[in-house]
Design a protein around this motif. Structure first.
Motif, PDB file in Angstrom:
ATOM      1  N   SER A   1      -7.071  -0.049  15.413  1.00 56.62           N
ATOM      2  CA  SER A   1      -5.924   0.515  15.692  1.00 56.62           C
ATOM      3  C   SER A   1      -5.762   1.698  16.230  1.00 56.62           C
ATOM      4  O   SER A   1      -6.648   2.690  16.004  1.00 56.62           O
ATOM      5  CB  SER A   1      -5.207   0.437  14.320  1.00 56.62           C
ATOM      6  N   SER A   2      -4.940   2.255  17.145  1.00 53.80           N
ATOM      7  CA  SER A   2      -4.677   3.380  17.859  1.00 53.80           C
ATOM      8  C   SER A   2      -3.640   4.390  16.887  1.00 53.80           C
ATOM      9  O   SER A   2      -3.745   5.607  17.289  1.00 53.80           O
ATOM     10  CB  SER A   2      -4.383   3.450  19.040  1.00 53.80           C
ATOM     11  N   ILE A   3      -3.143   3.913  15.919  1.00 52.93           N
ATOM     12  CA  ILE A   3      -2.337   4.522  15.144  1.00 52.93           C
ATOM     13  C   ILE A   3      -2.967   5.526  14.355  1.00 52.93           C
ATOM     14  O   ILE A   3      -4.126   5.498  13.759  1.00 52.93           O
ATOM     15  CB  ILE A   3      -1.518   3.738  14.102  1.00 52.93           C
ATOM     16  N   LYS A   4      -2.337   6.883  14.307  1.00 52.96           N
ATOM     17  CA  LYS A   4      -3.213   7.977  13.713  1.00 52.96           C
ATOM     18  C   LYS A   4      -2.799   8.537  12.527  1.00 52.96           C
ATOM     19  O   LYS A   4      -3.170   9.093  11.693  1.00 52.96           O
ATOM     20  CB  LYS A   4      -3.008   9.318  14.575  1.00 52.96           C
TER      21      LYS A   4
ATOM     22  N   SER B   1     -10.785  -4.553  10.476  1.00 55.38           N
ATOM     23  CA  SER B   1     -12.304  -5.234  10.441  1.00 55.38           C
ATOM     24  C   SER B   1     -12.609  -6.279   9.916  1.00 55.38           C
ATOM     25  O   SER B   1     -13.594  -7.261  10.407  1.00 55.38           O
ATOM     26  CB  SER B   1     -13.102  -3.558  10.078  1.00 55.38           C
ATOM     27  N   TYR B   2     -12.162  -6.348   8.531  1.00 54.12           N
ATOM     28  CA  TYR B   2     -12.403  -7.569   7.718  1.00 54.12           C
ATOM     29  C   TYR B   2     -12.053  -8.984   8.361  1.00 54.12           C
ATOM     30  O   TYR B   2     -12.800  -9.999   8.342  1.00 54.12           O
ATOM     31  CB  TYR B   2     -11.824  -7.436   6.259  1.00 54.12           C
ATOM     32  N   LEU B   3     -10.825  -8.957   9.027  1.00 58.32           N
ATOM     33  CA  LEU B   3     -10.351 -10.166   9.552  1.00 58.32           C
ATOM     34  C   LEU B   3     -11.247 -10.716  10.942  1.00 58.32           C
ATOM     35  O   LEU B   3     -11.114 -11.933  11.168  1.00 58.32           O
ATOM     36  CB  LEU B   3      -8.907 -10.108   9.622  1.00 58.32           C
TER      37      LEU B   3
ATOM     38  N   GLU C   1      -5.742   3.394   6.122  1.00 56.79           N
ATOM     39  CA  GLU C   1      -7.143   3.451   5.804  1.00 56.79           C
ATOM     40  C   GLU C   1      -7.303   1.941   5.405  1.00 56.79           C
ATOM     41  O   GLU C   1      -8.435   1.140   5.784  1.00 56.79           O
ATOM     42  CB  GLU C   1      -7.540   4.231   4.500  1.00 56.79           C
ATOM     43  N   PHE C   2      -6.177   1.428   4.593  1.00 54.75           N
ATOM     44  CA  PHE C   2      -6.538  -0.038   4.444  1.00 54.75           C
ATOM     45  C   PHE C   2      -6.206  -1.029   5.323  1.00 54.75           C
ATOM     46  O   PHE C   2      -6.852  -1.952   5.517  1.00 54.75           O
ATOM     47  CB  PHE C   2      -5.150  -0.449   3.106  1.00 54.75           C
ATOM     48  N   TYR C   3      -5.493  -0.365   6.317  1.00 56.04           N
ATOM     49  CA  TYR C   3      -4.940  -1.256   7.406  1.00 56.04           C
ATOM     50  C   TYR C   3      -6.082  -1.508   8.340  1.00 56.04           C
ATOM     51  O   TYR C   3      -6.677  -2.555   8.951  1.00 56.04           O
ATOM     52  CB  TYR C   3      -3.782  -0.919   8.100  1.00 56.04           C
TER      53      TYR C   3
ATOM     54  N   GLN D   1       0.940  -1.002  -0.032  1.00 51.69           N
ATOM     55  CA  GLN D   1       0.063   0.027   0.017  1.00 51.69           C
ATOM     56  C   GLN D   1       0.856   1.274   0.152  1.00 51.69           C
ATOM     57  O   GLN D   1       1.585   1.414   0.825  1.00 51.69           O
ATOM     58  CB  GLN D   1      -1.037   0.038   1.199  1.00 51.69           C
ATOM     59  N   THR D   2       0.756   2.124  -1.037  1.00 52.97           N
ATOM     60  CA  THR D   2       1.334   3.304  -0.927  1.00 52.97           C
ATOM     61  C   THR D   2       0.554   4.625  -0.704  1.00 52.97           C
ATOM     62  O   THR D   2       0.953   5.625  -0.294  1.00 52.97           O
ATOM     63  CB  THR D   2       2.114   3.460  -2.451  1.00 52.97           C
TER      64      THR D   2
END
Length: 484
Positions: free
Chosen positions: A95-98, A76-78, A69-71, A63-64
């Motif tokens: 995720s708490s990553i911002k 959610s999907y998993l 957003e993808f992560y 992902q570039t």
């Protein structure tokens, strides 16, 4: 822990600095890393078939644009796709990553780790090292989730698990007891010589656990996977649930229970929802003690960590101790040093007992080993090591059941020694108070110093909690409602 494992753990822990800069708390460090490490380790161990296509490590790494957003979509999907185990790990994951840059940096640095050495050292040992590092770094409460490995290994060593056992940890935390028991079994037998029946028993009816905190349950599942304990059918392994509810009643009767239950009172002061408890109480330690002796098969054995108040509280506490000594042979108590759990001042013991084949009169004598008085003050400066338990293990002997012939071979070392025998009649005269000590603390006599303020404060809190629990017991015995 080997030097190579230590280095890899240190590099993984250093990634936490990146997360900290993005506002992620101590509590979330390992959880965040667990999600990413699961994806990466699935690739490295060729087990990505558990993951849906398009939601794997290479997909994240590629992902570039808008990787965060993808992560978050991946997490959610998993939670609802993939193998049962994948869904359990990622249920309600977030995720708490911002920042995109934070995630990209983490992915790049994880990918550049020496995965060849990591696999050679054992991914399970590396992940467990990360959990230990987290427990040592956290400011409070880590002892609830992480029992020091030297203590676990000593408890497992004297309990001698075998392939025939059904092993349970009703307060599983990150799975340390089950993993150590598994290691012991494999080291003391030859897995290559196991029959199909033994293999089926090993994978399907040997290891059981329950964990009530969902994030801790995720860590436990990851830990089991990396130690090769992920292939158990539904019901085995570590389940997400409350042992002090009907969930705990559904656990199969065990021949060996190894555990370190949480300390404190049930939230809100409520009673456990267990129909089989003879002595309902809001004190979690006493509830778990009842679960353990009720959950053992006749002849089954247990080693469990409990705080001092379990040994001396009156009212319902005394009733439960009496029931324990009636139903079980409580043959040994190990008084542990202070400071080995991460809340300073918490004083703990290991209770070793075997469920009797009759309902009364099973305890004839109790042996107490004092590893607390005049021992090093463990903590950040002095770490607990395996060799501190060597003398205790030698005195304990080779019989994990604590049968009469083995107890007869033990030696009472007298008032100057650490290992002493106390008759059941003598204990009864003390109102079944098992808080037994006899050695003088030479450090206090020599220095005349009080313990550190933090330790004194923690001891005061523990005593207040014990007093509150005792008052709750009195009110409950009177049939009154209590609210806090």
């Amino acid at each position: 822990m080997s030097t190579a494992t230590h280095d890899i753990v240190a590099k993984l822990w250093n990634l936490c600095n990146i997360l900290k800069d993005d506002g992620v708390t101590y509590h979330q460090y390992v959880i965040e890393l667990t999600y990413l490490l699961f994806l990466k380790m699935a690739k490295e161990t060729s087990t990505e078939r558990q993951l849906p296509e398009g939601y794997r490590w290479d997909d994240l790494e590629g992902q570039t644009e808008k990787p965060l957003e993808f992560y978050k979509g991946l997490l959610s999907y998993l939670g609802s796709h993939g193998s049962t185990l994948v869904k359990e790990i990622f249920t309600d994951a977030h995720s708490s990553i911002k920042k995109d840059t934070t995630l990209s940096t983490l992915v790049t640095k994880i990918d550049k780790l020496d995965w060849y050495s990591a696999k050679r050292e054992g991914l399970g040992d590396i992940y467990e090292g990360l959990l230990e590092k987290n427990a040592n770094e956290k400011k409070a409460g880590a002892g609830q989730y992480f029992t020091p490995r030297p203590l676990i290994d000593s408890m497992v060593r004297v309990m001698r698990p075998t392939l025939d056992d059904i092993i349970q940890d009703p307060a599983a935390g990150t799975g340390g007891f089950l993993i150590a028991a598994n290691r012991y079994i494999r080291e003391h037998s030859n897995p290559n010589s196991w029959t199909n029946k033994q293999n089926n028993k090993y994978h399907g009816n040997t290891f059981y656990g329950m964990e009530h905190v969902q994030d801790t349950h995720r860590l436990a599942l990851m830990n089991l996977i990396l130690h090769g304990l992920d292939s158990a059918p539904q019901g085995a392994g570590i389940q997400y649930g409350d042992t002090l509810s009907p969930d705990g009643q559904a656990l199969p009767p065990a021949t060996l229970i190894l555990t370190n239950p949480p300390f404190g009172s049930k939230k809100g002061g409520g009673l456990p929802n267990r129909s089989d408890f003879e002595f309902p109480t809001s004190n979690k330690q006493f509830c778990f003690l009842q679960h353990i002796y009720l959950g053992l098969k006749p002849g089954g054995r247990a080693a469990a960590v409990f705080p001092d108040n379990v040994l001396f509280e009156s009212n319902v506490g005394r009733q439960i101790r009496t029931a324990l000594m009636d139903k079980c042979n409580l043959h040994t108590i190990l008084r542990l040093p202070s400071g080995i759990f991460y809340a300073q001042g918490v004083k703990t013991n290991v209770l070793f007992f075997t469920r009797g084949k009759k309902q009364t009169g099973n305890t004839k004598e109790v042996w107490v080993y004092d590893l607390r008085t005049n021992t090093p003050q463990f903590g950040r400066r002095t770490s607990l090591r395996r060799e501190y338990f060597a003398e205790f293990e030698a005195f304990f002997g080779d019989d994990p059941l604590g049968g009469s012939p083995s107890l007869a071979q033990r030696t009472d070392t007298g008032e100057e020694g650490r290992f002493r025998r106390f008759s059941r009649d003598w204990i009864a005269e003390r109102d079944d108070n098992l808080d037994i000590s006899w050695l003088k603390d030479e450090r206090e006599e020599e220095n005349g110093e009080l313990p550190e303020p933090a330790i004194l404060a923690q001891e005061a809190i523990s005593e207040l909690e014990a007093a509150i629990a005792e008052l709750q017991g009195i009110v409950q015995e009177l049939g009154e409602e209590i609210s806090l």
